[in-house]
Design a protein around this motif. Structure first.
Motif, short mmCIF file in Angstrom:
data_model
loop_
_atom_site.label_atom_id
_atom_site.label_comp_id
_atom_site.label_asym_id
_atom_site.label_seq_id
_atom_site.Cartn_x
_atom_site.Cartn_y
_atom_site.Cartn_z
N LEU A 31 0.83 -1.21 0.00
CA LEU A 31 0.00 0.00 0.00
C LEU A 31 0.86 1.26 0.00
O LEU A 31 0.48 2.27 -0.61
CB LEU A 31 -0.91 0.00 1.23
CG LEU A 31 -2.33 -0.51 1.02
CD1 LEU A 31 -3.13 -0.46 2.32
CD2 LEU A 31 -3.05 0.29 -0.06
N VAL B 258 -7.42 3.17 -4.51
CA VAL B 258 -6.60 4.03 -3.66
C VAL B 258 -6.90 5.49 -3.91
O VAL B 258 -7.05 6.29 -2.98
CB VAL B 258 -5.11 3.73 -3.90
CG1 VAL B 258 -4.23 4.77 -3.20
CG2 VAL B 258 -4.75 2.34 -3.41
N ALA C 188 -7.09 4.49 2.46
CA ALA C 188 -5.99 3.62 2.08
C ALA C 188 -4.78 3.85 2.99
O ALA C 188 -4.09 2.90 3.39
CB ALA C 188 -5.61 3.85 0.63
N TYR D 43 -8.00 -2.83 -1.55
CA TYR D 43 -6.99 -2.11 -2.32
C TYR D 43 -6.00 -3.06 -3.01
O TYR D 43 -5.46 -2.74 -4.07
CB TYR D 43 -6.20 -1.17 -1.42
CG TYR D 43 -7.09 -0.23 -0.64
CD1 TYR D 43 -7.72 0.83 -1.27
CD2 TYR D 43 -7.31 -0.42 0.72
CE1 TYR D 43 -8.55 1.69 -0.56
CE2 TYR D 43 -8.13 0.43 1.43
CZ TYR D 43 -8.75 1.49 0.79
OH TYR D 43 -9.58 2.33 1.49
#
Length: 566
Positions: free
Chosen positions: A202, A221, A228, A281
């Motif tokens: 991430l 995102v 996120a 995500y």
């Protein structure tokens, strides 16, 4: 011990009975002395009277005193010694090195109210001391006597404990036995690595998506960058909490959530919630379906103490490398004390005529105590040291008698010297559970001042009934700590060294009985002097921390001639 009979005196100044042929046989006597070596320098009172030892006579004195206590005074009452050990929730309050583990569990469970508990520890404890001073005292002149004393001191701290003995106070974590730590570390490492990878992934997306919004994964995102970012931070925090609280190697994997507990359920629920966030995500493979290692059994006595040479929690890094919670027995030959005493005045009647006025005598004395002992360590939980350490003392005694009523008023000042100990750097060095940051130090017991009053009712020449009252004032002990460059564990709690700095006052009350033919022997009425006494003493009041002691005492005296006319 006061003897209140009357002696017939010859021109030589010696009583009739000591002017005959030299005697070499030992003569038996029994009396009373109290010199216990209890924690915090608390002692029971005893009145040493002003009676002199006849010139040229050696007195052998042996005493045995039995003391016991299972309570200490607190403000407004008393507190059991067992309460210092027991806990319904054994955890960071007793073992501060568990604080980072507890903080990690708060993160893993997503609940700031989470408390680490190993469960319930029930305890029973008392302290027993047997003190046996053995003394030799010589009458050098009519006024001066000298002596030497060696005490034998035995202390016993009885501790009986039960860990999670019933189902009402079970802990939410268990101890991982040595044989299972590799498996526990592997399970925890799997979850740790999965969430750390997800956090890193991430982080990469959050950096790439602003410039490459069409890249794989960037749509979600970019749609909610704040969410996120929060998911990334929470995944990283979860991974770090696993490492800090549960361990990802066999050295650190010491504790685990108890299987089926609310804590284990909350941690697994938090893991699943993070999986859902991350998968939004990173796709369906983000996170992990594996759970952290859980303990199948409750924390137990063996887990706490260890067994058969295998260390338990107390000896571990989280426990602080402490000794086991167990009954401790210590026996000590308590050094050597050299003493001298001087009779300032003696207005006791020396003939057999009835006494019609107040009789009095006054003596002063001093002593030097030399004691070399090994350093006591705060790692030995609850152990009672029999050592007093080296020191000096001065004392005085005033005897009064009129008719069948008599009394002794005595005072004493005792100063101990510093001796080596191993103590904690943080908190109260005399707490039952010390903060596990230990250093060698020098401890000086506080000065002790006592005043004793012993009234007596004489039932005749040989028998007497005694009352005993004493008050004792003990200054606080002081510590000399070494300079320490760093204390890594001290940052986990308060860094203040906090010994008790208040003086403590205690009052004692008791009674005694006495049988003595010593004065009759000096008058030539009896051929063998015998002195027998028994005293029972109780601590009736005390400042917070003073032990509530009960003591019984017996003493034996033997006399024999050494020099001079007999």
């Amino acid at each position: 011990m006061i003897t209140f009979g009357h002696m017939a005196k010859h021109s030589s100044g010696l009583p009739t009975a000591v002017r005959g042929p030299r005697k070499t046989s030992l003569i038996v006597a029994l009396a009373l002395l109290a010199t216990p070596a209890l924690v915090a320098a608390q002692t029971l009172t005893h009145t040493e009277d002003a009676s002199p030892i006849p010139v040229g006579m050696l007195r052998f004195r042996i005493t045995t005193g039995w003391s016991r206590y299972d309570e200490r005074f607190i403000n407004g009452g008393t507190r059991s010694l067992s309460d210092d050990i027991s806990s319904d929730s054994l955890g960071p309050r007793q073992f501060p090195l568990l604080a980072p583990v507890e903080n990690g569990l708060k993160t893993l469970s997503n609940n700031a109210a989470t408390r680490l508990t190993l469960g319930r520890l029930a305890a029973q404890s008392d302290v027993r001391t047997v003190t046996t001073p053995i003394a030799l005292e010589l009458g050098v002149t009519r006024r001066l006597s000298v002596g030497i004393m060696v005490p034998i001191i035995q202390t016993r701290r009885s501790i009986h404990i039960a860990v999670n003995a019933d189902s009402t106070r079970l802990g939410n974590v268990g101890y991982v036995p040595e044989r299972s730590r590799a498996s526990a570390a592997a399970a925890n490492a799997t979850v740790y690595q999965a969430f750390l990878r997800a956090s890193d992934s991430l982080t990469t997306l959050l950096a790439k998506c602003p410039t490459s919004p069409t890249a794989t994964g960037c749509a979600a995102v970019s749609a909610n960058t704040a969410a996120a970012t929060a998911a990334r931070d929470q995944a990283k925090a979860f991974a770090q909490a696993i490492q800090s609280s549960l361990g990802i190697d066999s050295v650190a994997a010491l504790l685990a959530p108890r299987a089926g507990s609310a804590l284990a359920t909350a941690i697994d629920a938090r893991r699943n919630a993070l999986n859902t966030q991350l998968q939004a995500y990173l796709g369906p493979t983000a996170g992990t379906s594996a759970s952290v290692f859980t303990s199948a059994s409750d924390f137990s006595y063996i887990d706490l103490q260890g067994r058969n040479g295998v260390p338990g929690f107390l000896q571990s890094a989280l426990g602080g490398g402490l000794d086991s919670l167990q009954t401790s027995n210590r026996l000590l030959l308590g050094g050597v004390t050299f003493a001298a005493r001087f009779l300032v005045f003696d207005h006791f009647q020396r003939d057999t005529l009835p006494a019609s006025v107040m009789q009095s005598r006054f003596a002063v004395g001093g002593e030097v105590r030399l004691e070399a002992v090994r350093a006591d360590s705060a790692r030995n939980l609850g152990a009672i040291s029999p050592a007093r350490g080296s020191g000096v003392a001065v004392s005085s005694a005033l005897d009064l008698v009129r008719g069948r009523i008599g009394a002794t008023i005595a005072g004493r000042y005792d100063k101990s010297f510093a001796r080596a100990v191993q103590t904690t750097l943080v908190g109260d060095p005399e707490a039952f559970y010390p903060y596990p940051a230990f250093v060698p130090a020098r401890r000086t017991p506080g000065d002790v001042i006592t005043l004793d009053v012993t009234p007596r009712f004489l039932l005749g020449q040989w028998f007497a009934i005694d009352g005993h009252y004493g008050i004792e004032r003990s200054a606080a002990a002081t510590y000399e700590l070494p300079a320490v460059d760093a204390c890594p564990v001290c940052s986990l709690g308060s860094t203040a060294f906090a010994p008790n700095t208040t003086a403590r006052t205690a009052q004692r009350l008791g009674f005694g009985v006495r049988y003595s033919t010593f004065e009759s022997y000096l008058r030539g009425v009896t051929g063998t002097p015998v002195e027998v006494s028994f005293t029972h003493l109780e601590t009736i009041t005390g400042d917070a921390g003073v032990p509530k002691v009960s003591r019984d005492q017996v003493q034996l005296r033997l006399y024999f001639g050494v020099f001079g006319k007999r």
